[in-house]
Design an enzyme around this catalytic site. Structure first.
Site, PDB file in Angstrom:
ATOM      1  N   HIS A 134       0.812  -1.222   0.000  1.00  0.00           N
ATOM      2  CA  HIS A 134       0.000   0.000   0.000  1.00  0.00           C
ATOM      3  C   HIS A 134       0.841   1.266   0.000  1.00  0.00           C
ATOM      4  O   HIS A 134       1.828   1.392   0.717  1.00  0.00           O
ATOM      5  CB  HIS A 134      -1.074  -0.016   1.091  1.00  0.00           C
ATOM      6  CG  HIS A 134      -0.623   0.086   2.511  1.00  0.00           C
ATOM      7  ND1 HIS A 134      -0.443   1.288   3.137  1.00  0.00           N
ATOM      8  CD2 HIS A 134      -0.381  -0.845   3.446  1.00  0.00           C
ATOM      9  CE1 HIS A 134      -0.101   1.076   4.403  1.00  0.00           C
ATOM     10  NE2 HIS A 134      -0.044  -0.206   4.621  1.00  0.00           N
ATOM     11  N   GLU A 165      -5.300   1.796   2.093  1.00  0.00           N
ATOM     12  CA  GLU A 165      -5.237   0.610   2.966  1.00  0.00           C
ATOM     13  C   GLU A 165      -5.541   0.985   4.406  1.00  0.00           C
ATOM     14  O   GLU A 165      -6.231   0.261   5.116  1.00  0.00           O
ATOM     15  CB  GLU A 165      -3.856  -0.040   2.857  1.00  0.00           C
ATOM     16  CG  GLU A 165      -3.753  -1.408   3.544  1.00  0.00           C
ATOM     17  CD  GLU A 165      -3.336  -1.359   5.016  1.00  0.00           C
ATOM     18  OE1 GLU A 165      -3.368  -2.412   5.661  1.00  0.00           O
ATOM     19  OE2 GLU A 165      -2.984  -0.264   5.530  1.00  0.00           O
ATOM     20  N   GLU A 166      -4.978   2.116   4.825  1.00  0.00           N
ATOM     21  CA  GLU A 166      -5.057   2.486   6.241  1.00  0.00           C
ATOM     22  C   GLU A 166      -6.473   2.843   6.698  1.00  0.00           C
ATOM     23  O   GLU A 166      -6.721   3.005   7.883  1.00  0.00           O
ATOM     24  CB  GLU A 166      -4.098   3.656   6.534  1.00  0.00           C
ATOM     25  CG  GLU A 166      -2.615   3.305   6.412  1.00  0.00           C
ATOM     26  CD  GLU A 166      -2.097   2.403   7.528  1.00  0.00           C
ATOM     27  OE1 GLU A 166      -2.858   2.075   8.452  1.00  0.00           O
ATOM     28  OE2 GLU A 166      -0.920   2.019   7.442  1.00  0.00           O
TER      29      GLU A 166
HETATM   30 CO    CO Z   1      -0.519   0.913   9.022  1.00  0.00          CO
HETATM   31 ZN    ZN Z   2       0.513  -1.083   6.386  1.00  0.00          ZN
END
Ligand code: CO
Ligand code: ZN
Length: 343
Positions: free
Chosen positions: A59, A200-201
Site C-alpha cells: 500500500h 489501505e489504512e
Molecule cells: Co498501518
Molecule cells: Zn501497512
C-alpha cells in the site's frame, strides 16, 4: 536504499497517493509489460505469464491528517486523522500542510510543562485537542489553507545502526520490496501483477477494488508487522523480532493465510537459506484481507517486514530483514506455479 528514502519521505495520505505513485511508476519503468492506474488510484503493473494469476500488493498510503478547521483569527489549524496515529507520538513534531499554492511547514505544539496543572499532566492526549501552528497571521492562513488539505508528518529517512528509520515505512517498505522483486524476477510462469494500492489504512479499499478487477488465484500482501522486541514486552507478546528474517504471516484480524502458500514459502526459504520467522498478529490487518475475499476468493498470504514503533515517525526495520523479504518474494514469483494449493 535511495529508492526507499524517496518513498519514505514522499507524502501520500489515503486518497492522495499521487506523489508516491509517480515514484513507483518511475521505478518500475522498463521492468514490467504494462502499467495502469484505476479510478481509485491503484497503480497496477503487469508482468505477463501463463499462470497462475498472482497479485502482489503493497500500500502506497500513509497515515496522516486532513485540515478540518482554519481559525481565521489566530491562524491555528485543527486536523482530522486519516488512519491511526498514536496521539502521544504527535506532540512536538513538524508537519507539512499540502496547500494548493504549495507546501507549508507547521508545528504541532502544546502548552509548556511549566504551566500545566497537576490534572492536565495526567490527562490523555487526544487528536481533537491538537493544533497546527503555521507561524502566519490568521488572514494569511485563511487565504492559503483550505479545509481538506492533506497534512503529513515531517521526518527524514536515516540509518540507525543496522536499522533504517523514518516515517511511513508502513508501508513504503512493502512497496519497496515489491518494486525490487519485480526488478529482480527472471524466469517466471506466473502471470504477475504488482499493485501499489491506495487507502489501505482506512480499510483495505484499494486492494478490494483492484483484486476484483484482476481476479487472482493467489494474493501476496507486503506490509510491515509489529516487532515488539523492546524493553517491557514479554517474549510471547513480541510478535516478531528485528534481524530474524522476513515474517511469513499465519493470521491477523483480516485474514488467515492459505496453508498451502505458507508451506510453500517455508520450504522455499529453507531451501534458499533465506532467514524467516512465523507471525501471528493479534490485531491489525493487511491488503490480504481484501484480496482473499475478491470474487470467489483467492489463496492469500502476507510477507511482513518486522518493524519497531509502527505508526510513529521513528518506524525502524532491519536491513537484513528487508533483503530477506525481497529474496523470498522474488523466488516465490519465479516458482509459485509449483505451489500446491489443495487444502
Ligand atoms: Co498501518
Ligand atoms: Zn501497512
Amino acid at each position: 536504499m535511495e529508492l526507499l528514502r524517496k518513498l519514505s519521505e514522499a507524502a501520500g495520505i489515503p486518497g492522495r497517493e499521487d506523489e508516491v505513485r509517480a515514484i513507483v511508476r518511475g521505478a518500475l519503468k522498463g521492468h514490467v509489460d504494462t502499467m495502469e492506474v484505476d479510478r481509485l488510484g491503484n497503480l497496477i503493473a503487469h508482468k505477463k505469464g501463463k499462470g497462475p494469476k498472482v497479485v502482489v500488493a503493497g500500500h502506497m498510503d500513509e497515515i496522516g491528517f486532513l485540515v478540518s478547521h482554519v481559525d481565521e483569527e489566530t491562524g491555528f489549524l485543527r486536523i482530522e486523522p486519516v488512519g491511526g496515529f498514536d496521539p502521544r507520538t504527535l506532540i512536538a513534531s513538524r508537519v507539512t500542510v499540502h496547500a494548493q499554492g504549495g507546501p507549508l511547514t507547521g508545528l504541532i505544539g502544546t502548552k509548556p510543562i511549566h504551566i500545566l496543572t497537576e490534572e492536565e499532566k495526567k490527562k490523555e492526549i487526544r487528536i481533537q485537542d491538537l493544533f497546527v501552528d503555521l507561524g502566519l497571521p490568521g488572514k494569511k492562513v485563511a487565504r492559503k489553507v483550505r479545509v481538506g488539505d492533506p497534512v503529513t508528518l515531517v521526518q527524514s529517512f536515516t540509518q540507525v545502526g543496522d536499522l533504517v528509520s523514518g516515517k511511513a515505512l508502513d508501508d513504503r517498505l512493502g512497496v519497496y520490496v515489491g518494486i525490487e522483486a519485480m526488478r529482480r524476477v527472471k524466469r517466471h510462469q506466473a502471470d504477475v501483477y504488482f499493485v501499489g494500492t491506495v487507502q489501505e489504512e482506512v480499510g483495505l479499499r484499494g486492494a478490494r477494488a483492484s483484486a476484483f478487477a484482476i481476479n487472482p488465484d493467489i494474493g501476496v500482501a507486503l506490509d510491515v508487522t509489529l516487532a515488539c522486541d523492546m524493553p517491557g514486552v514479554s517474549a510471547h507478546e513480541q510478535v516478531t523480532k528485528l534481524g530474524k528474517g522476513v515474517a511469513i504471516k499465519l493470521k491477523d484480524s483480516a485474514s488467515i493465510s492459505h496453508p498451502g502458500l505458507v508451506r510453500f514459502l517455508v520450504d522455499l526459504a529453507e531451501k534458499k537459506k533465506i532467514p524467516y520467522q512465523m507471525e501471528i498478529l493479534p490485531r491489525g490487518g493487511t491488503d490480504a484481507g481484501a484480496i482473499q475475499l475478491a470474487r470467489e476468493g483467492a489463496a492469500v498470504v502476507t510477507l511482513s517486514v518486522p518493524t519497531r514503533y509502527v505508526h510513529s515517525v521513528v518506524e525502524a526495520a532491519h536491513v537484513d530483514d528487508i533483503e530477506a523479504a525481497i529474496k523470498l518474494l522474488t523466488t516465490f514469483l519465479e516458482n509459485c506455479h509449483q505451489a500446491d494449493l489443495k487444502l
